[in-house]
Design a protein around this motif. Structure first.
Motif, PDB file in Angstrom:
ATOM      1  N   GLU A 207       0.835  -1.204   0.000  1.00 27.91           N
ATOM      2  CA  GLU A 207       0.000   0.000   0.000  1.00 27.91           C
ATOM      3  C   GLU A 207       0.873   1.259   0.000  1.00 27.91           C
ATOM      4  O   GLU A 207       0.558   2.243  -0.665  1.00 27.91           O
ATOM      5  CB  GLU A 207      -0.942   0.002   1.203  1.00 27.91           C
ATOM      6  N   MET A 210       2.110   1.821  -3.502  1.00 28.87           N
ATOM      7  CA  MET A 210       1.042   2.387  -4.341  1.00 28.87           C
ATOM      8  C   MET A 210       0.796   3.850  -3.990  1.00 28.87           C
ATOM      9  O   MET A 210       0.548   4.687  -4.864  1.00 28.87           O
ATOM     10  CB  MET A 210      -0.250   1.587  -4.170  1.00 28.87           C
ATOM     11  N   GLU A 213       3.282   5.953  -5.623  1.00 28.17           N
ATOM     12  CA  GLU A 213       2.961   6.064  -7.060  1.00 28.17           C
ATOM     13  C   GLU A 213       1.839   7.076  -7.265  1.00 28.17           C
ATOM     14  O   GLU A 213       1.861   7.864  -8.218  1.00 28.17           O
ATOM     15  CB  GLU A 213       2.492   4.707  -7.604  1.00 28.17           C
ATOM     16  N   ALA A 214       0.849   7.038  -6.352  1.00 28.35           N
ATOM     17  CA  ALA A 214      -0.302   7.939  -6.473  1.00 28.35           C
ATOM     18  C   ALA A 214       0.103   9.397  -6.281  1.00 28.35           C
ATOM     19  O   ALA A 214      -0.673  10.307  -6.575  1.00 28.35           O
ATOM     20  CB  ALA A 214      -1.373   7.559  -5.450  1.00 28.35           C
ATOM     21  N   ARG A 215       1.318   9.609  -5.760  1.00 27.91           N
ATOM     22  CA  ARG A 215       1.791  10.974  -5.549  1.00 27.91           C
ATOM     23  C   ARG A 215       2.966  11.288  -6.478  1.00 27.91           C
ATOM     24  O   ARG A 215       3.841  12.071  -6.145  1.00 27.91           O
ATOM     25  CB  ARG A 215       2.138  11.180  -4.073  1.00 27.91           C
TER      26      ARG A 215
ATOM     27  N   PHE B  52      -3.581   1.519 -11.403  1.00 28.59           N
ATOM     28  CA  PHE B  52      -2.688   0.579 -10.710  1.00 28.59           C
ATOM     29  C   PHE B  52      -2.748  -0.789 -11.392  1.00 28.59           C
ATOM     30  O   PHE B  52      -1.794  -1.557 -11.338  1.00 28.59           O
ATOM     31  CB  PHE B  52      -3.084   0.451  -9.233  1.00 28.59           C
ATOM     32  N   VAL B  81      -1.817  10.357 -12.453  1.00 30.07           N
ATOM     33  CA  VAL B  81      -2.121  10.923 -11.130  1.00 30.07           C
ATOM     34  C   VAL B  81      -2.680  12.342 -11.212  1.00 30.07           C
ATOM     35  O   VAL B  81      -3.332  12.803 -10.284  1.00 30.07           O
ATOM     36  CB  VAL B  81      -0.898  10.914 -10.179  1.00 30.07           C
ATOM     37  N   PHE B  86      -5.986   8.966  -5.903  1.00 30.19           N
ATOM     38  CA  PHE B  86      -6.375   7.753  -5.161  1.00 30.19           C
ATOM     39  C   PHE B  86      -6.102   7.959  -3.679  1.00 30.19           C
ATOM     40  O   PHE B  86      -4.987   8.271  -3.280  1.00 30.19           O
ATOM     41  CB  PHE B  86      -5.563   6.560  -5.680  1.00 30.19           C
ATOM     42  N   PHE B  88      -6.267   6.093   0.064  1.00 27.00           N
ATOM     43  CA  PHE B  88      -6.329   4.755   0.635  1.00 27.00           C
ATOM     44  C   PHE B  88      -7.039   4.764   1.985  1.00 27.00           C
ATOM     45  O   PHE B  88      -7.343   5.806   2.542  1.00 27.00           O
ATOM     46  CB  PHE B  88      -4.915   4.193   0.812  1.00 27.00           C
ATOM     47  N   ILE B 157      -3.641  14.578  -2.256  1.00 28.84           N
ATOM     48  CA  ILE B 157      -4.045  14.168  -3.604  1.00 28.84           C
ATOM     49  C   ILE B 157      -4.646  15.361  -4.353  1.00 28.84           C
ATOM     50  O   ILE B 157      -4.405  15.559  -5.543  1.00 28.84           O
ATOM     51  CB  ILE B 157      -5.052  12.999  -3.514  1.00 28.84           C
TER      52      ILE B 157
END
Lengths: 257, 288
Positions: A207, A210, A213-215, B52, B81, B86, B88, B157
């Motif tokens: 997690e 990921m 990666e999301a940032r 992903f 992105v 995303f 979590f 985000i």
């Protein structure tokens, strides 16, 4: 809950470019650890590291952290080496069936002196350098961002793991597990703490990857910095002088002494 | 706009697909809740929207996921992105671990994208203001409450200015007050910035109140798709591993006892339930 080693102070040492601090520490370590005599690392600790710690205004915290890091090592090295140093012939004292060896004592002293320098210099850097600044400085000088992140985040994860261990300990304590008391009780209590600590950390890895990666962590662009980070020509010159000086000193120590 | 074109996906070394022939379209500006039992494919669905799958999870992917007409499989994650954000379940896992203040943490993604410092400061301030975190900008992310940490994860985000927000159980570790903080922030964002929200959530009462479309997944397939009223009052919901709202459960029990008229729809939200039960007290509403 404290989640970082860094201590914010308004000292001159704090205002130095992170790479300058890193080079100072590495140069001291190189000179100290290359010397055959344990007097050199001990002297460097007293005449270089200690004044820098005082300049950085972190003396109390540094002393405490050094004691926590060093004492268990120092005690075990001293005991093992004075009792069981291989090939030792001179004993200076006997305790029951055990003879304390002179050679072992000298070896332990040398090891402890080097550990003291290693821990002292490392803690100076860790306690006085903002992790993000160090990461950005390393990136600015060509270290791949992933490596710079790993180097910094791995250290910063230690206090986070401590916090996680404390909450697991609280949860286990609430379920009746004894983790305080005698040495044996604490060792027995360690096993039910370690398994959830390691497993939960491992399960978070994917997690975390990921989330990075999301940032946009994997973006192939020149990174920028939110905090202004100023390097100067003067510091750059000092760094090169330190690097060259440390190499010359270390080489001289190895070749001459 | 998001479009799934006959998407089937299996994780590596598994035979059973985690997503099974999913075909749907999500319009811009909508709030879509994704429900289902554990292992139904909710997180996989979200991972597919965010790219992903297939960039992080390899496995076998058939069909295409298009985000604003871009094929996610053909676009690097670092570019996606800025279109899909995303969030979590656990905010602590989303923090970089290398930043010491809320503002620095929020700026991490922008640093990675190489955004100039002046623009970065502006965007961080705006994101913290949207999330109501401007007063804690200099505090450690780890010193915040659970609700604040999740709002910071959202801000981290939002600074990337995505058009689509995917949230995988963002309130599972929050109490009611924390959940409300997050939902209210999302609602105001949706209104002010016209974002598309895709949210995995088990708290159906909140979905009934906030979402405008609900998807229910079962064994990787979309089995129910409609408005909260249609889906949350559906007779098969419990069988699919989703708890109906407490208002639906109460009204269904009343209907089984013959108190609630069988021709009247079941409520999914508090206001509807109150109105329904109030009607029962009126003379024409009283059943024999």
């Amino acid at each position: 809950m404290k989640r970082s080693f860094f201590l914010l102070r308004s000292s001159g040492w704090h205002t130095l470019y992170p790479l300058t601090k890193l080079v100072v520490v590495m140069a001291v370590l190189l000179v100290g650890l290359a010397a055959p005599s344990p007097i050199v690392p001990l002297a460097l600790c007293v005449i270089v590291i200690l004044p820098l710690v005082a300049w950085a205004q972190i003396l109390r915290e540094w002393l405490r952290a050094s004691a926590i890091v060093l004492l268990p090592f120092a005690i075990s090295v001293l005991l093992i080496q004075t009792l069981f140093f291989p090939g030792a012939t001179h004993s200076f004292m006997s305790v029951g069936p055990f003879a304390l060896k002179e050679e072992g004592l000298f070896f332990a002293f040398g090891t402890i002196a080097r550990l003291l320098l290693l821990a002292g210099a490392g803690l100076l850097l860790l306690l006085s350098t903002h992790p993000a600044d160090m990461m950005h400085a390393l990136e600015q000088h060509g270290l791949p961002p992933a490596l710079a992140y790993i180097a910094v985040a791995a250290l910063e994860l230690v206090p986070q793991m401590q916090a996680r261990a404390e909450s697991i300990a609280d949860a286990q304590r609430a379920r009746g597990l004894e983790i305080e008391g005698s040495f044996l009780t604490r060792v027995r209590g360690l096993v039910p703490l370690l398994a959830p600590l390691v497993l939960s950390a491992l399960s978070d890895v994917d997690e975390r990857a990921m989330a990075l990666e999301a940032r946009a962590f994997s973006a192939r662009r020149a990174k920028t910095s939110f905090k202004p980070l100023v390097d100067t020509k003067r510091q750059s010159v000092i760094r090169w002088c330190l690097v060259c000086g440390a190499i010359v000193f270390a080489a001289a120590e190895v070749l001459i002494l | 706009m998001i479009r799934f074109e006959r998407v089937t996906y299996s994780y590596p070394q598994t035979k059973r697909p985690a997503l099974r022939d999913v075909q749907l379209q999500i319009d811009e500006g909508s709030w879509v809740a994704v429900l289902g039992a554990n292992g139904a494919g909710k997180s996989t669905f979200c991972a597919a929207v965010a790219g992903f799958i297939p960039h992080h999870f390899r496995g076998e992917l058939y069909g295409r996921v298009l985000v604003n007409r871009t094929d996610t499989a053909a676009t690097p994650l670092s570019e996606l992105v800025t279109q899909v954000g995303f969030v979590f379940q656990n905010p602590l896992n989303q923090f970089s671990g290398a930043k010491l203040t809320v503002a620095e943490e929020a700026a991490f993604g922008l640093e990675n994208l190489g955004v100039p410092r002046e623009a970065m400061i502006r965007r961080v301030e705006a994101a913290l203001e949207w999330m109501g975190l401007q007063t804690v900008a200099d505090r450690s992310p780890y010193a915040l409450s659970g609700g604040e940490q999740q709002r910071l994860a959202l801000a981290c985000i939002l600074v990337l200015e995505p058009r689509i927000l995917v949230l995988d159980e963002p309130t599972s570790q929050l109490d009611s007050a924390g959940t409300r903080e997050v939902y209210d922030s999302l609602r105001s964002l949706l209104a002010s910035r016209h974002l598309t929200v895709i949210l995995v959530e088990h708290k159906t009462e909140w979905i009934a109140q906030y979402a405008d479309r609900v998807l229910v997944l079962n064994e990787g397939a979309v089995v129910l798709d409609g408005s909260p009223r249609e889906v949350l009052a559906h007779a098969d919901l419990s069988r699919l591993g989703v708890n109906p709202t407490r208002y639906t459960i109460a009204a269904r029990a009343a209907r089984d006892l013959g108190i609630w008229p069988s021709d009247r729809g079941l409520p999914v939200a508090l206001e509807e339930a109150v109105e329904g039960f109030r009607l029962l007290q009126e003379p024409e509403g009283i059943r024999p």
